[in-house]
Design an enzyme around this catalytic site. Structure first.
Site, PDB file in Angstrom:
ATOM      1  NE  ARG A  49      -3.058  28.210 -58.507  1.00  0.00           N
ATOM      2  CZ  ARG A  49      -2.725  28.716 -59.699  1.00  0.00           C
ATOM      3  NH1 ARG A  49      -2.645  30.019 -59.842  1.00  0.00           N
ATOM      4  NH2 ARG A  49      -2.487  27.938 -60.720  1.00  0.00           N
ATOM      5  CG  ASP A 214       2.093  33.897 -63.537  1.00  0.00           C
ATOM      6  OD1 ASP A 214       2.058  34.677 -62.573  1.00  0.00           O
ATOM      7  OD2 ASP A 214       1.092  33.636 -64.228  1.00  0.00           O
ATOM      8  CD  GLU A 267      -2.719  36.911 -63.732  1.00  0.00           C
ATOM      9  OE1 GLU A 267      -1.641  36.760 -64.324  1.00  0.00           O
ATOM     10  OE2 GLU A 267      -3.400  35.960 -63.310  1.00  0.00           O
ATOM     11  CG  HIS A 317      -4.548  36.461 -67.241  1.00  0.00           C
ATOM     12  ND1 HIS A 317      -5.795  36.005 -66.872  1.00  0.00           N
ATOM     13  CD2 HIS A 317      -3.668  35.558 -66.761  1.00  0.00           C
ATOM     14  CE1 HIS A 317      -5.662  34.894 -66.167  1.00  0.00           C
ATOM     15  NE2 HIS A 317      -4.391  34.599 -66.094  1.00  0.00           N
ATOM     16  CD  GLU A 339      -0.996  33.797 -69.775  1.00  0.00           C
ATOM     17  OE1 GLU A 339      -1.513  34.896 -69.533  1.00  0.00           O
ATOM     18  OE2 GLU A 339      -0.574  33.019 -68.893  1.00  0.00           O
TER      19      GLU A 339
HETATM   20 MG   LIG Z   1      -0.235  35.350 -64.757  1.00  0.00          MG
END
Ligand SMILES: [Mg+2]
Length: 389
Positions: A49, A214, A267, A317, A339
């Site tokens: 990414r 995810d 998110e 998120h 999370e």
């Molecule tokens: Mg996520």
């Protein structure tokens, strides 16, 4: 008490603290792990990414009142967000009542409306809104979680996100979420390789730990349906963030084709309006707004109210990575879990990675936020000055 100034500035990365003093025993999974994403269909950007995301720094924001008190907020996407705060929002908020968080949120939502409350504008609003709540708590000498009705839990139950699953188990988490490595760009292999990853994780953690997946905007409807069906034997608690965030029709289609699968997302949704639409269309089982992106605590409280009335839990998120999400989660009965994004290397104690001084870290899969006033961030204005890059 009136607002005297609002100032945003670049700070170092906001997700991973450190540098740690303990030596890692191995690199973090993030160092070279492939994670499927919206750019995976373009081979030169497929693996990492970091090859296509902007290098904008994180953002700090200080609101100072006319009595000299201050609050501190933080968000992401440096250069454009700093411009929105400093060149547009700041001049229009000077002289406004500093405790009027509802009024100021409404003003900011309208101020950015010509160019986008649904994206970078929401990040700018978040930074200012969080600073205003910190200021309010400090002024009233009260932790923010008490201002919004808490505490609702003895300790917040926390799950970990990341692919160092054995490290999550060693740390005592009772829930772990994998980042999906492969998507439609990998064809049929993706189903096999993803099943291998999920199957190995389930084998490792046993039946008494929750497992989630995810998908970070990487999939399409057809692939998500096939992947969910393939993974059904592994008893995922939910599958997350499967489609591009604007694709609400696709989310409706997922709901229709996967009635048995728990769908989590949000998110990358901004402002309460998208969540209201999703609640009305009943296409999502768990809402995951990011408190530092969606419009701050004020936006999260509105989202939580409409979600709770619709029977939808809210699990923000990366909420346990920030003091802001910690205070929200501690105060809300409708937030059953928090999370914690775990991007730091195995072997490094989590409290060495706290993003700001005074901010709590998970222990044995639970967390209790600081009870210091505001969000409990132990930073003076001089200390904030040192965060600037
Ligand atoms: Mg996520």
């Amino acid at each position: 008490m009136k607002i005297k100034s609002v100032q945003a500035f670049a700070i170092k990365n906001d997700i991973v603290g450190g540098p740690p003093t303990t030596r890692p025993r191995q690199p973090a999974w993030l160092a070279d792990a492939e994670v499927a994403g919206p750019m995976s269909r373009y081979p030169r950007f497929k693996k990492l990414r970091s090859t296509w995301r902007p290098e904008w720094p994180s953002v700090g924001c200080v609101v100072i009142a006319d009595d000299g008190s201050f609050g501190f907020g933080a968000t992401r996407y440096g250069t454009p967000v700093i411009s929105i705060v400093n060149e547009h929002i700041w001049p229009l908020l000077v002289g406004e009542p500093a405790m009027a968080t509802e009024r100021l949120f409404d003003m900011m939502s309208r101020i950015v409306s010509p160019y986008g409350p649904g994206g970078l504008g929401a990040y700018a609003i978040s930074a200012v809104d969080l600073a205003l709540w910190d200021l309010k708590g400090k002024t009233l000498k009260t932790p923010v979680y008490e201002l919004i009705g808490g505490p609702a839990h003895d300790r917040i139950k926390v799950y970990a996100t990341g692919n160092d699953t054995d490290w999550h188990m060693e740390l005592g988490f009772k829930g772990t979420k994998l980042a999906c490595p492969y998507g439609p760009a990998d064809g049929l292999d993706a189903l096999n390789w993803n099943e291998d990853l999920v199957g190995e994780a389930r084998e490792l953690i046993g039946r008494d730990v929750e497992l989630m997946l995810d998908c970070w905007m990487a999939l399409d409807v057809e692939f998500t349906v096939r992947l969910a069906e393939r993974l059904r034997p592994y008893a995922l608690k939910w599958i997350e963030d499967c489609l591009l965030p604007e694709n609400l029709d696709g989310q409706n289609e997922l709901r229709r084709r996967l009635p048995w699968m728990t769908l989590a997302t949000g998110e990358h949704w901004y402002s309460p309006f998208t969540f209201a639409t999703a609640a009305a269309q009943k296409n999502t089982d768990i809402f995951q707004p990011d408190i530092a992106w969606v419009g701050g605590l004020t936006a999260c409280l509105k989202i939580n109210a409409l979600a709770e009335a619709a029977g939808i839990p809210v699990i923000p998120h990366a909420g346990m990575n920030t003091p802001y999400g910690q205070h929200f989660g501690y105060a809300m009965p409708n937030a059953p879990w928090g999370e914690y994004f775990l991007g730091s290397p195995p072997g490094v104690p989590l409290d060495e990675m706290a993003v700001f001084p005074g901010v709590a870290s998970p222990k044995d899969g639970t967390l209790t936020p600081s009870d210091a006033p505001g969000f409990g961030i132990e930073l003076t204005l001089d200390g904030i000055e040192k965060l600037k890059v």
